[in-house]
Scaffold this motif. Structure first.
Motif, mmCIF file in Angstrom:
data_model
loop_
_atom_site.group_PDB
_atom_site.id
_atom_site.type_symbol
_atom_site.label_atom_id
_atom_site.label_comp_id
_atom_site.label_asym_id
_atom_site.label_seq_id
_atom_site.Cartn_x
_atom_site.Cartn_y
_atom_site.Cartn_z
ATOM 1 N N ASP A 102 -34.141 -52.566 49.235
ATOM 2 C CA ASP A 102 -35.557 -52.210 49.107
ATOM 3 C C ASP A 102 -35.813 -51.412 47.829
ATOM 4 O OD1 ASP A 102 -36.198 -53.499 51.436
ATOM 5 O OD2 ASP A 102 -36.211 -51.691 52.681
ATOM 6 N N ALA A 103 -34.884 -50.516 47.497
ATOM 7 C CA ALA A 103 -35.086 -49.641 46.336
ATOM 8 C C ALA A 103 -34.822 -50.344 45.005
ATOM 9 C CB ALA A 103 -34.188 -48.410 46.459
ATOM 10 N N THR A 104 -34.107 -51.461 45.058
ATOM 11 C CA THR A 104 -33.707 -52.116 43.801
ATOM 12 C C THR A 104 -34.272 -53.523 43.666
ATOM 13 O OG1 THR A 104 -31.643 -52.935 44.818
ATOM 14 C CG2 THR A 104 -31.560 -50.794 43.711
ATOM 15 N N ARG A 105 -35.191 -53.877 44.532
ATOM 16 C CA ARG A 105 -35.693 -55.253 44.585
ATOM 17 C C ARG A 105 -36.223 -55.742 43.241
ATOM 18 N NH1 ARG A 105 -36.305 -57.606 49.127
ATOM 19 N NH2 ARG A 105 -36.517 -55.598 50.230
ATOM 20 N N ASP A 106 -36.879 -54.879 42.500
ATOM 21 C CA ASP A 106 -37.526 -55.289 41.245
ATOM 22 C C ASP A 106 -36.720 -54.925 40.002
ATOM 23 O OD1 ASP A 106 -39.737 -56.292 42.668
ATOM 24 O OD2 ASP A 106 -40.642 -54.289 42.760
ATOM 25 N N LEU A 107 -35.501 -54.432 40.179
ATOM 26 C CA LEU A 107 -34.696 -54.057 39.020
ATOM 27 C C LEU A 107 -33.997 -55.279 38.420
ATOM 28 C CD1 LEU A 107 -32.985 -50.728 40.193
ATOM 29 C CD2 LEU A 107 -35.058 -51.036 38.818
ATOM 30 N N PRO A 108 -33.837 -55.297 37.104
ATOM 31 C CA PRO A 108 -33.139 -56.433 36.467
ATOM 32 C C PRO A 108 -31.644 -56.392 36.759
ATOM 33 C CG PRO A 108 -33.588 -54.733 34.845
ATOM 34 C CD PRO A 108 -34.271 -54.295 36.117
ATOM 35 N N THR A 109 -31.004 -57.535 36.575
ATOM 36 C CA THR A 109 -29.551 -57.626 36.647
ATOM 37 C C THR A 109 -29.033 -57.959 35.252
ATOM 38 O OG1 THR A 109 -29.382 -60.008 37.069
ATOM 39 C CG2 THR A 109 -29.809 -58.576 38.971
ATOM 40 N N CYS A 110 -27.733 -58.121 35.130
ATOM 41 C CA CYS A 110 -27.193 -58.464 33.813
ATOM 42 C C CYS A 110 -27.595 -59.874 33.395
ATOM 43 C CB CYS A 110 -25.668 -58.316 33.793
ATOM 44 S SG CYS A 110 -24.785 -59.580 34.731
ATOM 45 N N TRP A 111 -28.117 -60.681 34.348
ATOM 46 C CA TRP A 111 -28.521 -62.051 34.032
ATOM 47 C C TRP A 111 -30.007 -62.173 33.743
ATOM 48 C CZ3 TRP A 111 -24.564 -64.708 32.730
ATOM 49 C CH2 TRP A 111 -23.332 -64.526 33.371
ATOM 50 N N THR A 112 -30.768 -61.093 33.857
ATOM 51 C CA THR A 112 -32.206 -61.155 33.608
ATOM 52 C C THR A 112 -32.472 -61.266 32.114
ATOM 53 O OG1 THR A 112 -32.584 -59.747 35.543
ATOM 54 C CG2 THR A 112 -34.418 -60.025 33.998
ATOM 55 N N PRO A 113 -33.121 -62.348 31.653
ATOM 56 C CA PRO A 113 -33.384 -62.486 30.215
ATOM 57 C C PRO A 113 -34.496 -61.560 29.749
ATOM 58 C CG PRO A 113 -34.377 -64.305 31.420
ATOM 59 C CD PRO A 113 -33.593 -63.510 32.430
ATOM 60 N N GLY A 114 -34.507 -61.279 28.464
ATOM 61 C CA GLY A 114 -35.578 -60.480 27.880
ATOM 62 C C GLY A 114 -35.541 -59.012 28.228
ATOM 63 N N VAL A 115 -34.372 -58.514 28.633
ATOM 64 C CA VAL A 115 -34.227 -57.095 29.001
ATOM 65 C C VAL A 115 -33.184 -56.464 28.089
ATOM 66 C CG1 VAL A 115 -33.577 -55.506 30.855
ATOM 67 C CG2 VAL A 115 -34.824 -57.605 31.399
ATOM 68 N N SER A 116 -33.412 -55.244 27.660
ATOM 69 C CA SER A 116 -32.467 -54.570 26.777
ATOM 70 C C SER A 116 -31.214 -54.158 27.548
ATOM 71 C CB SER A 116 -33.104 -53.337 26.151
ATOM 72 O OG SER A 116 -33.343 -52.345 27.135
ATOM 73 N N ILE A 185 -21.610 -64.054 27.990
ATOM 74 C CA ILE A 185 -22.647 -63.677 28.955
ATOM 75 C C ILE A 185 -24.029 -63.991 28.396
ATOM 76 C CG2 ILE A 185 -23.740 -61.719 30.123
ATOM 77 C CD1 ILE A 185 -20.934 -60.469 30.326
ATOM 78 N N GLU A 186 -24.237 -63.708 27.125
ATOM 79 C CA GLU A 186 -25.524 -63.993 26.502
ATOM 80 C C GLU A 186 -25.826 -65.484 26.547
ATOM 81 O OE1 GLU A 186 -29.141 -63.279 24.652
ATOM 82 O OE2 GLU A 186 -27.707 -61.846 25.529
ATOM 83 N N TRP A 187 -24.814 -66.310 26.274
ATOM 84 C CA TRP A 187 -24.995 -67.760 26.353
ATOM 85 C C TRP A 187 -25.367 -68.172 27.774
ATOM 86 C CZ3 TRP A 187 -22.156 -71.386 29.207
ATOM 87 C CH2 TRP A 187 -22.489 -72.725 28.950
ATOM 88 N N GLY A 188 -24.672 -67.624 28.763
ATOM 89 C CA GLY A 188 -24.983 -67.943 30.147
ATOM 90 C C GLY A 188 -26.364 -67.486 30.552
ATOM 91 N N ARG A 189 -26.772 -66.336 30.038
ATOM 92 C CA ARG A 189 -28.092 -65.790 30.359
ATOM 93 C C ARG A 189 -29.204 -66.678 29.789
ATOM 94 N NH1 ARG A 189 -27.780 -60.740 27.833
ATOM 95 N NH2 ARG A 189 -26.670 -59.950 29.665
ATOM 96 N N GLU A 190 -29.045 -67.120 28.561
ATOM 97 C CA GLU A 190 -30.077 -67.914 27.909
ATOM 98 C C GLU A 190 -30.078 -69.364 28.373
ATOM 99 O OE1 GLU A 190 -32.391 -66.593 26.091
ATOM 100 O OE2 GLU A 190 -31.464 -64.608 26.265
ATOM 101 N N SER A 191 -28.929 -69.864 28.804
ATOM 102 C CA SER A 191 -28.841 -71.268 29.206
ATOM 103 C C SER A 191 -28.925 -71.452 30.710
ATOM 104 C CB SER A 191 -27.522 -71.870 28.698
ATOM 105 O OG SER A 191 -26.414 -71.241 29.335
ATOM 106 N N SER A 192 -28.965 -70.347 31.447
ATOM 107 C CA SER A 192 -28.977 -70.360 32.913
ATOM 108 C C SER A 192 -27.692 -70.940 33.487
ATOM 109 C CB SER A 192 -30.185 -71.149 33.448
ATOM 110 O OG SER A 192 -31.395 -70.537 33.054
ATOM 111 N N VAL A 193 -26.628 -70.965 32.677
ATOM 112 C CA VAL A 193 -25.320 -71.409 33.147
ATOM 113 C C VAL A 193 -24.470 -70.176 33.402
ATOM 114 C CG1 VAL A 193 -23.213 -72.676 32.597
ATOM 115 C CG2 VAL A 193 -25.444 -73.584 31.905
ATOM 116 N N ARG A 194 -24.027 -69.981 34.626
ATOM 117 C CA ARG A 194 -23.269 -68.796 34.980
ATOM 118 C C ARG A 194 -21.799 -68.997 34.637
ATOM 119 N NH1 ARG A 194 -27.571 -67.276 34.658
ATOM 120 N NH2 ARG A 194 -28.902 -66.337 36.250
ATOM 121 N N THR A 195 -21.261 -68.110 33.830
ATOM 122 C CA THR A 195 -19.843 -68.181 33.504
ATOM 123 C C THR A 195 -19.028 -67.548 34.620
ATOM 124 O OG1 THR A 195 -19.981 -66.088 32.297
ATOM 125 C CG2 THR A 195 -20.268 -68.103 31.019
#
Length: 218
Positions: A102-116, A185-195
């Motif tokens: 509940d507390a983290t529902r809207d937080l990004p993960t390492c796979w969320t694009p466009g996040v620093s 990881i960056e390639w997987g994030r941008e291509s939606s392919v999980r390494t």
């Protein structure tokens, strides 16, 4: 936590000479460094948490953690197994799991694009904080007890003030390897392919030691 020690993957251990120490051949398959942390829990359970050295490299790459910041890397590695996942239905009735989700529902993960990296790390550390609040924390066992255990088993060494000292004083993270993993990881994030991070237990085809090399049978 009681103690930490360095070991190697199974291929290196099997190549040990009879009665001799483990000898690591840099050209041999396997021999991945493995950190083991011995621990107990309040229920009396005893076990060892084994972490491939590469785990620290992957976490540094995924969240932009400074490779020299072993304190943060260890804190993440020790506690993130307590982070629940929304796609794990059997865990959902658990109140601690539900509170973290509940507390983290809207937080990004390492796979969320466009996040620093800073925002990804802040989100992950918030999940770690909530694990400590709702589920468990890792703490050093009393020094007196740890020294008593070493004495009991006949070890000549003195227990350090921090049971993780073997890791914090010896582990070094190669920033070049971290950068390679960051690019993957960056390639997987941008291509939606999980390494799938390689590990000592998961290797590409044709990389396992053959029976001829190990002296075993097929």
């Amino acid at each position: 936590m009681w103690d930490a020690e360095l070991g190697y993957s199974r291929a290196a251990i099997e190549s040990r000479k009879e009665g001799g120490p483990v000898e690591i051949d840099p050209g041999a398959p396997g021999a991945e460094p493995m950190w083991g942390i011995w621990m107990t829990n309040d229920a009396g359970g005893v076990g060892v948490m084994v972490m491939p050295h590469a785990l620290f490299e992957w976490r540094a790459a995924a969240y932009g953690i400074d490779p020299e910041d072993m304190a943060t890397l260890l804190d993440v590695a020790l506690h993130e197994m307590g982070i629940p996942y929304p796609d794990d239905p059997p865990s959902l009735p658990d109140k601690a799991h539900a509170a973290i989700l509940d507390a983290t529902r809207d937080l990004p993960t390492c796979w969320t694009p466009g996040v620093s990296d800073a925002d990804r790390l802040a989100a992950h550390l918030e999940r770690i904080r909530l694990v400590k609040q709702h589920r468990f924390t890792m703490q050093a066992a009393p020094l007196h007890d740890r020294q008593g255990a070493l004495t009991y088993v006949g070890a000549a060494r003195a227990a350090s003030a921090d049971p993780l000292d073997p890791i914090t004083s010896q582990a070094r993270i190669d920033p070049i390897r971290v950068e390679a993993k960051r690019m993957a990881i960056e390639w997987g994030r941008e291509s939606s392919v999980r390494t799938v991070p390689p590990s000592f237990a998961l290797k590409p085809p044709l990389t396992f030691l053959s029976a001829a090399e190990t002296g075993g049978s097929a």
